[in-house]
Design an enzyme around this catalytic site. Structure first.
Site, mmCIF file in Angstrom:
data_model
loop_
_atom_site.group_PDB
_atom_site.id
_atom_site.type_symbol
_atom_site.label_atom_id
_atom_site.label_comp_id
_atom_site.label_asym_id
_atom_site.label_seq_id
_atom_site.Cartn_x
_atom_site.Cartn_y
_atom_site.Cartn_z
ATOM 1 N N PRO A 45 0.797 -1.232 0.000
ATOM 2 C CA PRO A 45 0.000 0.000 0.000
ATOM 3 C C PRO A 45 0.831 1.284 0.000
ATOM 4 C CG PRO A 45 0.067 -0.902 2.202
ATOM 5 C CD PRO A 45 0.808 -1.877 1.311
ATOM 6 N N CYS A 46 1.459 1.572 -1.113
ATOM 7 C CA CYS A 46 2.282 2.778 -1.210
ATOM 8 C C CYS A 46 1.434 4.044 -1.043
ATOM 9 C CB CYS A 46 3.049 2.794 -2.526
ATOM 10 S SG CYS A 46 2.040 2.536 -3.985
ATOM 11 N N HIS A 47 0.132 3.942 -1.291
ATOM 12 C CA HIS A 47 -0.735 5.105 -1.111
ATOM 13 C C HIS A 47 -0.836 5.520 0.354
ATOM 14 C CE1 HIS A 47 -3.444 1.668 -0.496
ATOM 15 N NE2 HIS A 47 -4.215 2.479 0.195
#
Length: 188
Positions: free
Chosen positions: A136-138
């Site tokens: 989950p880079c967001h």
């Protein structure tokens, strides 16, 4: 040979790419199937589109649920972390520990991998993330709650949309009503 499948989510078509029993890539939401396929073909030109095996169907269901607002942890999904550079792998391993609705800063991720001062390198690694939204880079933001970059279709707007779906806090500052003195808060 890699395989791929497109699937619909609440915010646009996504895709998973797998080889054997591991996910080797994921595609964040695009505006339509054609745009998703174009981006996929650039990354995986030899992948054949096929019906997904059961572990991919389960991964698709988890991603659909997450992008519909359910708190789903995707860290259990079988991704091929051994295929990415060592620094990136360490960054992705930390990102995988961030629960839905929570965030860290690039600097916090850098500190957790034992490389304080490497916030910019963490940002570069997250920009190369082949497994979003599984990794989950967001959920990683710039200092002071600023969004930082996002390389997916729609850029930062997509990042903010995903964080909004997860009801994530993007700032250490209190919300509008949390800033009120205790006496002024509504009593229940």
């Amino acid at each position: 040979m890699p395989h791929l499948t497109l699937f619909a989510t609440a915010i646009g078509p996504c895709a998973l790419i797998w080889q054997g029993e591991a996910i080797i890539g994921a595609q964040l939401p695009e505006r339509d199937d054609m745009a998703a396929m174009r981006r996929l073909r650039a990354r995986f030109p030899d992948a054949d589109e096929t019906d997904p095996p059961s572990f991919i169907e389960a991964a698709m269901a988890d991603i659909v649920a997450l992008l519909s607002g359910e708190k789903r942890d995707l860290s259990h999904l079988p991704i091929a972390l051994d295929a990415v550079p060592a620094f990136n792998r360490r960054v992705y391993e930390v990102a995988l520990t961030i629960p839905p609705g929570e965030t860290l800063t690039y600097g916090e991720v850098a500190a957790r991998i034992g490389e304080p001062g490497a916030a910019r390198a963490v940002g570069v690694a997250l920009g190369q993330n082949p497994f979003a939204p599984i990794v989950p880079c967001h959920r990683v933001l710039a200092a002071s709650g600023k969004t930082g970059g996002f390389s997916a279709e729609g850029g930062v707007e997509t990042k903010l949309r995903m964080l909004t779906i997860e009801k994530a806090r993007t700032s250490a500052q209190p919300g509008l009503f949390e800033a009120l003195p205790l006496e002024a808060r509504r009593r229940t």
